[in-house]
Motif scaffolding. Structure first.
Motif, PDB file in Angstrom:
ATOM      1  N   GLY A 156      -9.211  -2.685  -2.519  1.00  0.00           N
ATOM      2  CA  GLY A 156     -10.246  -3.754  -1.541  1.00  0.00           C
ATOM      3  C   GLY A 156      -8.801  -4.444  -0.615  1.00  0.00           C
ATOM      4  O   GLY A 156      -9.215  -4.647   0.295  1.00  0.00           O
ATOM      5  N   GLU A 157      -7.934  -4.615  -1.122  1.00  0.00           N
ATOM      6  CA  GLU A 157      -6.793  -5.266  -0.452  1.00  0.00           C
ATOM      7  C   GLU A 157      -6.170  -4.276   0.638  1.00  0.00           C
ATOM      8  O   GLU A 157      -6.094  -4.658   1.755  1.00  0.00           O
ATOM      9  N   VAL A 158      -6.327  -2.858   0.244  1.00  0.00           N
ATOM     10  CA  VAL A 158      -5.860  -2.023   1.050  1.00  0.00           C
ATOM     11  C   VAL A 158      -6.747  -1.760   2.353  1.00  0.00           C
ATOM     12  O   VAL A 158      -6.284  -1.984   3.460  1.00  0.00           O
ATOM     13  N   GLY A 213      -3.083 -10.082 -11.334  1.00  0.00           N
ATOM     14  CA  GLY A 213      -3.988 -11.108 -12.173  1.00  0.00           C
ATOM     15  C   GLY A 213      -4.905 -11.485 -10.987  1.00  0.00           C
ATOM     16  O   GLY A 213      -4.477 -11.740  -9.942  1.00  0.00           O
ATOM     17  N   ARG A 214      -6.087 -11.742 -11.351  1.00  0.00           N
ATOM     18  CA  ARG A 214      -7.107 -12.122 -10.345  1.00  0.00           C
ATOM     19  C   ARG A 214      -6.833 -13.561  -9.549  1.00  0.00           C
ATOM     20  O   ARG A 214      -5.943 -14.111 -10.039  1.00  0.00           O
ATOM     21  N   GLU A 215      -7.213 -13.525  -8.502  1.00  0.00           N
ATOM     22  CA  GLU A 215      -6.645 -14.423  -7.359  1.00  0.00           C
ATOM     23  C   GLU A 215      -5.186 -14.609  -7.045  1.00  0.00           C
ATOM     24  O   GLU A 215      -4.598 -15.429  -6.710  1.00  0.00           O
ATOM     25  N   GLY A 216      -4.542 -13.458  -7.443  1.00  0.00           N
ATOM     26  CA  GLY A 216      -3.191 -13.340  -7.283  1.00  0.00           C
ATOM     27  C   GLY A 216      -2.599 -13.232  -6.031  1.00  0.00           C
ATOM     28  O   GLY A 216      -1.263 -13.042  -5.687  1.00  0.00           O
ATOM     29  N   THR A 237     -15.213  -8.369  -2.525  1.00  0.00           N
ATOM     30  CA  THR A 237     -14.923  -6.905  -2.709  1.00  0.00           C
ATOM     31  C   THR A 237     -14.093  -6.723  -3.949  1.00  0.00           C
ATOM     32  O   THR A 237     -14.580  -5.670  -4.567  1.00  0.00           O
ATOM     33  N   THR A 238     -13.503  -7.661  -4.376  1.00  0.00           N
ATOM     34  CA  THR A 238     -12.851  -7.416  -5.854  1.00  0.00           C
ATOM     35  C   THR A 238     -13.685  -7.332  -7.091  1.00  0.00           C
ATOM     36  O   THR A 238     -13.831  -6.456  -7.826  1.00  0.00           O
ATOM     37  N   ASN A 239     -14.675  -8.148  -6.959  1.00  0.00           N
ATOM     38  CA  ASN A 239     -15.867  -8.179  -7.948  1.00  0.00           C
ATOM     39  C   ASN A 239     -16.468  -6.993  -7.877  1.00  0.00           C
ATOM     40  O   ASN A 239     -16.767  -6.403  -9.015  1.00  0.00           O
TER      41      ASN A 239
END
Ligand code: ASP
Ligand code: MG
Length: 415
Positions: free
Chosen positions: A116-118, A194-197, A42-44
């Motif tokens: 995406g995380e929410v 930052g990505r993958e954070g 989803t982040t991508n």
């Protein structure tokens, strides 16, 4: 209390969410904080929305794809999906609302990409409730305070410790679900780490709340001495010292985010890396220990770029010129992965991020003749032995090599 972190791959479809839930059920008696990433890729997809919006391209189909992916997952998980679907619809609506032109590019990125995380944390939280597990959903933006460096937020540790400890005091018993990767600045604007954070988020929470341990649940059985997809003979380390694990991440081992180790090492909090597909497998514990005779650790770092600065006036590369190069690199916040100098040139290898690389080259061209090569992979062999040393030096396509007594690095052209 303990902290668990589940990444995107561990919650990428309904069966995966059920699997995470069954792991959590085995720990529901414990005081547990659970950090989750956005589901699957989803982040991508959210990144593509932001980039398309900025370029004036169509992004509606991408948003629709994000909506349908989560909608399908929700329908598979819930007997009564309507309330969760409504929440999803609201979150997806807010993607559209956040796409406005007048704000800074990186700020816009953080507003949108953090959703995406929410969404993921809301779905998982609701699913735990539907399974009869006591849980509390907390918004990480009320827990993790950062500065306003959008896309690479720097943590304000004292404010964050306060916010986390206050939140902990008010908690009802049960599992806490929160989001990885996101925090907020002092104006409450979303800032990503930052990505993958998300691993780093787990470490922040673990360190500020003095957790008994932090566990990162992965699709590998633990920390391995190489990526098993590349080297099937890779082995799992039962334990590793903090320093060894930190160095592996420095060279590009993607099993843990590089920022994760330090806060945990400082607090002497063990970090477990375990498999979500086989939770009974012990995994790896990273802690304060000594391990003798570690085997060679092989790390591949892809998408590298080699830049060479050549002096053109029959002088040699001197310290003043090196300082010009380092200034340009520092100003763009670029990390050097390897460097090497000769009489008339200085070469270095960095991650290939097109905008940054081009900006750097432009700056360096004011002083040097600049050459660059892309599509390279940097292979690091830590604790090499004779066999691995020979194998990697003789590999096809090596364009640069460097070794110390413990570490060999070769930069190779992708074949
Ligand atoms: N979802 C974010 C990313 O994919 C953060 C994370 O997964 O750790 O980069
Ligand atoms: Mg992820």
């Amino acid at each position: 209390m303990k902290v668990f972190k589940f990444g995107g791959a561990s919650v990428k479809h309904a069966a995966a969410v059920r699997n995470v839930t069954s792991i959590l059920k085995q720990h529901k008696e414990e005081s547990l904080w659970v950090v989750v990433s956005a589901m699957g890729k989803t982040t991508n997809a959210l990144e593509r929305v932001v980039f398309a919006f900025r370029k004036g391209e169509d992004f509606a189909a991408e948003i629709q794809g994000i909506f349908e992916y989560h909608q399908h997952l929700i329908r598979e998980l819930f007997i009564h999906p309507e309330p969760v679907l409504n929440q999803l619809a609201k979150a997806v609506d807010s993607i559209h609302h956040n796409l406005v032109n007048h704000i800074d590019e990186d700020e816009l990125y953080d507003r949108v990409v953090s959703l995406g995380e929410v969404i993921s944390s809301q779905i998982i939280y609701q699913f735990l409730l539907s399974e009869g597990i006591h849980a509390t959903w907390l918004d990480a933006r009320d827990l993790i305070r950062t500065d306003s460096t959008f896309r690479e937020g720097q943590v304000d540790w004292s404010a964050t410790t306060q916010m986390l400890q206050n939140a902990k005091k008010k908690l009802a018993p049960g599992i806490v679900i929160t989001q990885g990767f996101i925090g907020a600045d002092n104006q409450n604007r979303s800032v990503t780490l930052g990505r993958e954070g998300s691993d780093f988020t787990a470490a922040i929470i673990g360190s500020c709340l003095k957790a008994e341990s932090v566990t990162i649940w992965k699709d590998v059985p633990g920390v391995m001495n190489a990526d098993p997809k590349r080297l099937p003979a890779a082995i799992v380390f039962p334990e590793l010292p903090y320093t060894e694990a930190a160095e592996m991440t420095y060279y590009g081992a993607s099993v843990i985010h590089p920022k994760t180790i330090k806060p945990l090492a400082l607090g002497n909090i063990p970090l477990w890396v375990k498999s979500f597909t086989d939770p009974s497998f012990a995994g790896t514990v990273i802690h304060d220990c000594k391990v003798e005779g570690l085997p060679p650790v092989i790390v591949f770092k892809e998408n590298q770029c080699l830049i060479s600065c050549k002096v053109t006036d029959f002088t040699f590369v001197n310290e003043a010129q090196l300082s010009v190069i380092f200034h340009a690199i520092t100003a763009l916040n670029i990390k050097l992965n390897v460097m090497q100098n000769s009489a008339i040139s200085f070469s270095f290898c960095i991650d290939f991020r097109e905008n940054k690389v081009m900006a750097l080259i432009e700056k360096l061209q004011e002083h040097f003749e600049v050459y660059y090569n892309t599509n390279l992979t940097l292979i690091t062999i830590k604790n090499y032995d004779e066999k691995s040393f020979d194998t990697y030096r003789k590999r096809e396509g090596v364009i640069l090599e460097q070794s110390s007594r413990s570490t060999l690095q070769v930069l190779v052209k992708d074949l």
